[in-house]
Structures are given as structure tokens and as C-alpha cells.
Design an enzyme around this catalytic site. Structure first.
Site, PDB file in Angstrom:
ATOM      1  N   PRO A  75       0.819  -1.215   0.000  1.00  0.00           N
ATOM      2  CA  PRO A  75       0.000   0.000   0.000  1.00  0.00           C
ATOM      3  C   PRO A  75       0.854   1.267   0.000  1.00  0.00           C
ATOM      4  O   PRO A  75       1.979   1.294   0.499  1.00  0.00           O
ATOM      5  CB  PRO A  75      -0.798  -0.122   1.301  1.00  0.00           C
ATOM      6  N   ARG A 131       9.061  -4.519  -9.618  1.00  0.00           N
ATOM      7  CA  ARG A 131       7.725  -3.948  -9.732  1.00  0.00           C
ATOM      8  C   ARG A 131       7.376  -3.674 -11.193  1.00  0.00           C
ATOM      9  O   ARG A 131       8.227  -3.201 -11.963  1.00  0.00           O
ATOM     10  CB  ARG A 131       7.634  -2.616  -8.969  1.00  0.00           C
TER      11      ARG A 131
END
Length: 269
Positions: A2, A253
Site C-alpha cells: 500500500p 515492480r
């Protein structure tokens, strides 16, 4: 993982549910804390530093937790059915009218409240620190510029530089700066980058919504410039948005960018 504003809002929700209340049940379902019982302690409040949550109890005791990729704190009316499987629960905090459950939360530690800082001393300035000053901004900018050859995206995700930026903001900050995330840090204005990162996180945290917008629009198809827009295209020019990978191992990522609106290097398709 998050973004920092999501963690901030989770902490605010738990604080609103429990602060000032005495626990009737304070149970842990992790081996290292299985014998601890928090029943009878008052919840003094919940705070966040970057992506770390601190739940503070009477008796100068603090519970540290981290959401990582899959953690969540759920707030229910006492006795209500849980929204997630019981075997995912790691912390259960029950007061007279409310029950807060930590599902798959990580890095659980009980520490003396005055020792909280030891757990986050390695972090850079927290972009959502309510006491943010020019000194914080200067520290973050200096840390960002300290390795000029480092890829911007990797530096933005480094919580030791500044705490709170996740992959979404990494992509969007690079877009707003007009460079790809693989651009060396030396090619951007470090102070401007820090100011932009703080502005985005503060704006979204202040909205109270768990859906981030970097464009000012709330519609799902219009809320980001390039992040996860491989199908829709760049929100600014309408051109093709590409996605590559950045980082290695657990730090790897997916990274979105617009080759038309962002200058700099990027991996081959």
C-alpha cells in the site's frame, strides 16, 4: 504494498474506532505473542509513520504492525460477521461496541511506547508527518540526490529516502516530472520531486478516500496518468502506455510510462 496515504487512512479508521476505549479482548494469533492478553488496557490512539502503524495502549505499551502486500485492519461492530477468513486473523481487539481485526498483518511487535522511534529510525522523513517542515524537505531532497546515478523509480521506493511512496506514486511522480522511472536521479530536481510526492500523498490522505487520484478526477478510468493504463492509453496524450519491470527480486515492480510524454531510458518491449 500500500501507498503511505492508504496506511494513514487505515490508521485513522482504527483510531476512530478504538481510541479512548478499554479492551475486553486483546488476542494475538502469532506464536511470538500468543500468550499476551491486552484485555483491560485502554487504547490511547493509533499513529502512522510511513507504512508503519503504531497502536498505543495504557501502561506505555505500543503494538507495531505493517501491512506489507496483503495485510489489512478491519473494523466491525462487535459480534458482526468477519469479512475475511478467521485463519487469516493475527490480532483481535474488542471493545464494548466494536471489534478490530488485523488480517495478515506483519512485523507484529510489542514495544515500550518511548521506544517506538527505534523501529522507524532508519526511515527518511514521513511525507504525511503533520509536523512537516522545510528541514524535512531538505533532508529528503539530500537523500534523494545522494546517489546521482540511481534510477529515479528505485530511489522513490526507497523508504530511507522519504517514507510513503509506493509503486503507484512512483509511476505518477515520474510522469509528472516528464521523465521515465529509469532516468538517473541526477536529471531531476530533487527538491521539486520531494514537494510533488508530498503534495500527492497529502491531497489523497486529506480526501479520506482509499482510491488515489493523481489527475484530480475520481472516475476509475480517469484517476491516473499512466499507472495501469496499458489499455486506456496515456491520460494526457492518449498515446500508448508501456509497462516494464524495475528492480530485482522482491523489489521487482511493474512500471508504467508514456514514451511520448516521458523522456529518458526504458527497457525494450
Amino acid at each position: 504494498m500500500p501507498e503511505g496515504d492508504t496506511v494513514y487512512l487505515v490508521g485513522k479508521r482504527v483510531d476512530q474506532a478504538l481510541a479512548g476505549k478499554t479492551l475486553l479482548r486483546g488476542e494475538f494469533r502469532v506464536p511470538q505473542l500468543a500468550t499476551v492478553d491486552l484485555a483491560g488496557r485502554e487504547v490511547l490512539g493509533v499513529g502512522t509513520v510511513g507504512k508503519h502503524l503504531f497502536t498505543r495502549f495504557s501502561g506505555e505499551l505500543t503494538l507495531h504492525s505493517h501491512l506489507m502486500m496483503d495485510g489489512m485492519w478491519d473494523v466491525n461492530a462487535r459480534g458482526a460477521r468477519w469479512h475475511r477468513p478467521a485463519h487469516h486473523a493475527r490480532v483481535i481487539l474488542t471493545a464494548a461496541d466494536v471489534e478490530v481485526i488485523g488480517f495478515r498483518v506483519h512485523d507484529l511487535k510489542l514495544v515500550a511506547t518511548p521506544k517506538e522511534h527505534d523501529l522507524v529510525a532508519h526511515l527518511g522523513p514521513d511525507l504525511l508527518d503533520p509536523q512537516w517542515t522545510e528541514e524535512h524537505a531538505a533532508r529528503a531532497a539530500a537523500a534523494l540526490a545522494a546517489d546521482p546515478a540511481r534510477e529515479l523509480g528505485l530511489a522513490l521506493l526507497d523508504q530511507r529516502v522519504m517514507a510513503g511512496v509506493g509503486n503507484l506514486y512512483k509511476c505518477e511522480i515520474a510522469f509528472l516530472l516528464g521523465v521515465t522511472p529509469w532516468t538517473p536521479v541526477s536529471e531531476v530536481d530533487a527538491a521539486r520531486t520531494v514537494a510533488l510526492a508530498r503534495k500527492l500523498l497529502v491531497t489523497n490522505a486529506a480526501s479520506g478516500r482509499f482510491t488515489q487520484s493523481t489527475t484530480g478526477h475520481l472516475d476509475r478510468k480517469r484517476k491516473n496518468w499512466v499507472y495501469e493504463r496499458t489499455r486506456q492509453g496515456c491520460f494526457r496524450c492518449g498515446g500508448k502506455v508501456l509497462v516494464g519491470t524495475q528492480g530485482h527480486d522482491v523489489r521487482r515492480r511493474p512500471t508504467w510510462f508514456c514514451p511520448k510524454d516521458q523522456a529518458g531510458p526504458y527497457p525494450p518491449e
